[in-house]
Design an enzyme around this catalytic site. Structure first.
Site, PDB file in Angstrom:
ATOM      1  CG  HIS A 150      -5.957  -2.191  -1.157  1.00 39.66           C
ATOM      2  ND1 HIS A 150      -6.905  -2.339  -2.436  1.00 39.66           N
ATOM      3  CD2 HIS A 150      -4.800  -1.553  -1.648  1.00 39.66           C
ATOM      4  CE1 HIS A 150      -5.754  -2.350  -3.559  1.00 39.66           C
ATOM      5  NE2 HIS A 150      -4.807  -1.806  -3.095  1.00 39.66           N
ATOM      6  CG  ASP A 199      -1.315  -2.209  -1.524  1.00 41.29           C
ATOM      7  OD1 ASP A 199      -1.850  -2.140  -2.824  1.00 41.29           O
ATOM      8  OD2 ASP A 199      -1.687  -1.361  -0.852  1.00 41.29           O
ATOM      9  CG  HIS A 236      -3.099  -3.989  -5.747  1.00 36.63           C
ATOM     10  ND1 HIS A 236      -2.799  -2.624  -5.645  1.00 36.63           N
ATOM     11  CD2 HIS A 236      -2.800  -4.280  -6.840  1.00 36.63           C
ATOM     12  CE1 HIS A 236      -2.111  -2.100  -6.532  1.00 36.63           C
ATOM     13  NE2 HIS A 236      -2.297  -3.183  -7.762  1.00 36.63           N
ATOM     14  CG  ASP A 240      -4.266   1.588  -5.103  1.00 33.69           C
ATOM     15  OD1 ASP A 240      -4.089   2.227  -4.021  1.00 33.69           O
ATOM     16  OD2 ASP A 240      -3.897   0.329  -5.206  1.00 33.69           O
ATOM     17  N   GLY A 241      -4.369   5.186  -4.806  1.00 29.94           N
ATOM     18  CA  GLY A 241      -2.996   6.071  -4.832  1.00 29.94           C
ATOM     19  C   GLY A 241      -3.260   7.440  -4.791  1.00 29.94           C
ATOM     20  CB  SER A 268      -0.245   7.564   3.765  1.00 31.38           C
ATOM     21  OG  SER A 268      -0.314   8.078   2.645  1.00 31.38           O
TER      22      SER A 268
HETATM   23  C1  DX5 Z   1       0.651   1.499  -4.142  1.00 34.35           C
HETATM   24  C2  DX5 Z   1      -0.477   0.757  -3.490  1.00 34.35           C
HETATM   25  C3  DX5 Z   1      -1.426   1.464  -2.864  1.00 34.35           C
HETATM   26  C4  DX5 Z   1      -1.136   2.294  -1.796  1.00 34.35           C
HETATM   27  C5  DX5 Z   1      -2.019   3.249  -1.363  1.00 34.35           C
HETATM   28  O1  DX5 Z   1       1.543   0.947  -5.049  1.00 34.35           O
HETATM   29  O2  DX5 Z   1      -1.105  -0.282  -4.644  1.00 34.35           O
HETATM   30  O3  DX5 Z   1      -2.686   0.452  -2.224  1.00 34.35           O
HETATM   31  O4  DX5 Z   1      -0.689   1.905  -0.523  1.00 34.35           O
HETATM   32  O5  DX5 Z   1      -1.475   4.214  -0.461  1.00 34.35           O
HETATM   33  P1  DX5 Z   1      -1.750   5.679  -0.500  1.00 34.35           P
HETATM   34  O6  DX5 Z   1      -3.117   5.957  -0.037  1.00 34.35           O
HETATM   35  O7  DX5 Z   1      -0.746   6.171   0.933  1.00 34.35           O
HETATM   36  O8  DX5 Z   1      -1.376   6.312  -1.757  1.00 34.35           O
HETATM   37 ZN    ZN Z   2      -2.992  -1.126  -3.944  1.00 34.60          ZN
END
Ligand code: DX5
Ligand code: ZN
Length: 208
Positions: A29, A31, A62, A171-172, A192
């Site tokens: 993914h 970002d 994303h 996501d998140g 994370s």
């Molecule tokens: C947040 C991002 C996510 C994020 C997910 O704005 O779009 O993709 O990196 O990370 P975790 O799993 O740490 O919430």
């Molecule tokens: Zn994301």
């Protein structure tokens, strides 16, 4: 359950990408933030474009950007399965979805926690993925918003009622504790929880 690993919180991105390449994770993914749609900025495209030197996994991109049409052609050069942007942007959303399809890449629409699911309706025939944000977009390591469980169910019901086959992604804040709230999704993004651990494969397996 398909798993898409986010490297947003990685301390050493090349090293973590190589490690992820040795797991059975389904997608990476990617970002990307422009500092306008969200306050934060990620690495620029000129650096992101080297991702293929570290991983052969397909990308789930994303875009947290104000002007997706500016970035779609660049990111379409990468090994992308999906390019997703936000339903909250002011651009012509149908045009942007078609632009993604013109590169034979799956088109996704992301929806922020406070945006109504009904805002997706006009675009349903043209989407391959709905990305349900279970945190406010902008940074990794946030806690899963509990109401997202219902949002996922609402999106699934909407897709079913329109006979749309798009993938539901979340996501998140995804961990082995919050994954049980995402059972109606087809795929989850986890950042994370995976990259801050010392056994990526174990964490990935715990989410399946
Ligand atoms: C947040 C991002 C996510 C994020 C997910 O704005 O779009 O993709 O990196 O990370 P975790 O799993 O740490 O919430
Ligand atoms: Zn994301």
């Amino acid at each position: 359950m398909k798993i898409s690993a986010s490297f947003l919180s990685s301390k050493d991105i090349p090293k973590d990408l190589v490690k992820l390449n040795d797991t059975d994770v389904d997608f990476i993914h990617l970002d990307f933030m422009d500092g306008k749609f969200v306050p934060n900025k990620t690495l620029p495209f000129s650096e992101m474009k080297h991702i293929g030197e570290y991983t052969s996994k397909r990308l789930d991109i994303h875009l947290m950007v104000k002007e997706p049409s500016k970035y779609i052609p660049m990111f379409a050069e990468l090994n992308a399965e999906y390019i997703t942007f936000h339903v909250e942007v002011d651009e012509d959303i149908l045009e942007d979805l078609q632009l993604i399809h013109s590169y034979s890449i799956g088109a996704g629409l992301a929806i922020k926690p406070d945006t109504k699911v009904s805002s997706l309706v006009p675009y349903l025939p043209y989407v391959d993925q709905i990305l349900v944000m279970s945190v406010e977009p902008g940074m990794g390591g946030q806690a899963f918003i509990p109401e997202s469980e219902n949002k996922i169910k609402e999106v699934r019901a909407l897709l079913d009622s329109y006979h749309v086959k798009a993938v539901v992604n979340v996501d998140g804040g995804i961990t082995d504790e919050t994954i049980s709230l995402c059972r109606e999704a087809d795929m989850v993004v986890s950042g994370s929880y995976i990259v801050k651990s010392d056994d990526f494969q174990k964490k990935i397996s715990s989410l399946r």
